[in-house]
Design a protein around this motif. Structure first.
Motif, mmCIF file in Angstrom:
data_model
loop_
_atom_site.group_PDB
_atom_site.id
_atom_site.type_symbol
_atom_site.label_atom_id
_atom_site.label_comp_id
_atom_site.label_asym_id
_atom_site.label_seq_id
_atom_site.Cartn_x
_atom_site.Cartn_y
_atom_site.Cartn_z
ATOM 1 N N LYS A 38 -15.080 14.234 -4.419
ATOM 2 C CA LYS A 38 -14.907 12.832 -4.811
ATOM 3 C C LYS A 38 -15.854 12.474 -5.956
ATOM 4 O O LYS A 38 -15.462 11.790 -6.913
ATOM 5 C CB LYS A 38 -15.164 11.911 -3.610
ATOM 6 N N PHE A 354 -6.015 0.664 0.423
ATOM 7 C CA PHE A 354 -7.197 0.140 -0.262
ATOM 8 C C PHE A 354 -7.080 -1.360 -0.525
ATOM 9 O O PHE A 354 -8.029 -2.119 -0.307
ATOM 10 C CB PHE A 354 -7.398 0.877 -1.592
ATOM 11 N N GLN A 357 -7.149 -3.789 3.202
ATOM 12 C CA GLN A 357 -7.949 -3.170 4.255
ATOM 13 C C GLN A 357 -8.057 -4.032 5.505
ATOM 14 O O GLN A 357 -8.229 -3.505 6.609
ATOM 15 C CB GLN A 357 -9.332 -2.804 3.713
ATOM 16 N N GLN A 366 -10.914 4.776 7.439
ATOM 17 C CA GLN A 366 -11.809 5.920 7.267
ATOM 18 C C GLN A 366 -11.027 7.220 7.147
ATOM 19 O O GLN A 366 -11.347 8.085 6.317
ATOM 20 C CB GLN A 366 -12.781 5.994 8.449
ATOM 21 N N GLU A 369 -9.262 7.314 3.728
ATOM 22 C CA GLU A 369 -10.203 7.515 2.630
ATOM 23 C C GLU A 369 -10.549 8.994 2.460
ATOM 24 O O GLU A 369 -10.800 9.451 1.345
ATOM 25 C CB GLU A 369 -11.469 6.688 2.860
ATOM 26 N N ARG A 375 -13.886 7.568 -3.480
ATOM 27 C CA ARG A 375 -14.347 6.710 -2.396
ATOM 28 C C ARG A 375 -13.806 5.301 -2.616
ATOM 29 O O ARG A 375 -13.737 4.822 -3.750
ATOM 30 C CB ARG A 375 -15.873 6.670 -2.377
ATOM 31 N N PHE A 376 -13.443 4.622 -1.553
ATOM 32 C CA PHE A 376 -12.949 3.250 -1.683
ATOM 33 C C PHE A 376 -14.029 2.339 -2.256
ATOM 34 O O PHE A 376 -13.744 1.411 -2.998
ATOM 35 C CB PHE A 376 -12.475 2.721 -0.329
#
Length: 407
Positions: A38, A354, A357, A366, A369, A375-376
């Motif tokens: 990521k 996203f 949420q 989680q 993601e 990463r959000f």
């Protein structure tokens, strides 16, 4: 000739059966990205963002350079294939887009940037279909007319200043005009809508292409029926709401196909049905919270007071996987299109999580993601940073509209 209503009813039953059979658990086999992966994706994105921001800070941003940077990012960092890049960034596609914007503002200089962008979303699907079916990529009169019809009709039907009876009266007059009758327009916007129908008639003669107009009446009927969803106290069942949605999406893209090809065979019709129906499901999933707040009770939004969207998103994922397999079976040689569809659907599903949420459980967020390349929290941090780009694009479009800028 396809007997559209009967064939579409059969496809609708098949599609609903597929939906009902889709699992509602998260797909365990889907690829995951660890923290290091990521961070690498985020570093690449930050680098791309710095280059674009630097260009936008200049007095006259170089649009060619911005486009080249974007192409490089898609190809080198997001690993899009050259064939997929050709579908997205081909000169023909860009020229057709610019031609549409110019013609749209010539047709109606009062169209907003939001209206133009809404119309472009449909145009790009139609241009993609031209490419997919081996046609010349260009903005034809019909493509322009059909792409503009739905900002106009959506704005009219969604207007809070027009009561339901007036909306239904308009729907009746519009149906008569689509059927070929000469109808007196009762407002300026109605006059423009009827002019767009005339534009389609200039390309497709009614006696020679009756299925074109049958498809236009089908999407109009589906849109009119969708007014049943605009009721917070709607008594429609989940299946009825779902059926209304997929009929609206399917008939829209089927009409796209007829306006691109003039006639469709059964395989083409089946492909376009599933494509349009699935796009509508994705759209309703993403818009569930907005729809709920506006009193539009889709299959997704009507469930928000009672449950999270975890299971419905999983079913949406598996339905997309089924459609993707159908494309591979129907068109095994169209590898670039298959890959692009797979990427696009995956992105839209992750974006749904996203952007909404509050409508998913913490555990589901989680889990989702872990399958996203970013990463959000990183995406959230870029929201403010990306906001000025929209303003730059609006200014560029307005300059183009005022002939101050040549693309």
């Amino acid at each position: 000739m396809i007997i559209q209503s009967a064939f579409r009813k059969s496809l609708q039953s098949q599609f609903i059966a597929k939906w009902n059979e889709c699992p509602d658990q998260f797909p365990e086999s889907k690829r995951q990205f660890n923290y290091l992966e990521k961070r690498i994706w985020e570093i690449k994105f930050n680098h791309f963002l710095r280059l674009i921001k630097k260009e936008f800070r200049t007095e006259k941003p170089d649009k060619t350079k911005i486009l080249d940077r974007s192409k490089s990012f898609f190809e080198e960092n997001l690993a899009y294939s050259k064939d997929q890049m050709q579908l997205i960034f081909s000169e023909d596609m860009l020229d057709a887009t610019k031609d549409f914007i110019r013609k749209a503002w010539t047709f109606d200089s009062e169209l907003s940037f939001e209206d133009i962008f809404q119309a472009l979303r449909n145009l790009w699907i139609m241009l993609g279909l031209q490419s997919f079916f081996g046609k010349e990529i260009k903005t034809t009169p019909s493509l322009m007319a059909y792409s503009l019809l739905y900002p106009y009709t959506d704005n009219l039907i969604d207007s809070a200043n027009i009561n339901k009876n007036e909306k239904l009266d308009f729907c009746s007059r519009f149906a008569l005009r689509l059927a070929g009758e000469q109808v007196a327009a009762e407002s300026q916007i109605e006059s423009r809508i009827f002019d767009l129908v005339s534009m389609i008639e200039s390309e497709f003669e009614r006696q020679t292409y009756p299925e074109v107009y049958e498809s236009l009446l089908a999407i109009h009927h589906a849109q009119t029926t969708s007014l049943k969803l605009v009721n917070p106290k709607s008594k429609l069942s989940d299946e009825e709401s779902f059926q209304i949605a997929i009929e609206k999406g399917a008939t829209s893209v089927i009409a796209d196909g007829y306006l691109v090809l003039g006639n469709l065979d059964e395989k083409q019709y089946h492909f376009l049905y599933e494509y349009g129906a699935y796009l509508q499901i994705l759209d309703d999933l993403q818009d569930a919270r907005d729809d709920y707040n506006e009193g539009i009770m889709t299959h997704f939004s009507k469930n928000l007071p009672h449950t999270k969207l975890d299971q419905l998103l999983c079913k949406t994922y598996y339905l997309g996987k089924s459609f993707y397999q159908d494309i591979k079976n129907w068109y095994p040689n169209e590898l670039s299109f298959q890959g692009l569809i797979q990427r696009s659907f995956g992105f839209l599903i992750l974006a749904s999580v996203f952007q909404n949420q509050d409508d998913f459980s913490d555990q589901f967020i989680q889990t989702a993601e872990r399958h996203a390349p970013f990463r959000f929290s990183f995406i959230q941090s870029k929201q403010t940073e990306l906001a000025p780009f929209r303003q730059h694009l609006i200014k560029m479009a307005e300059a183009y509209k005022n002939k101050e800028l040549v693309f």
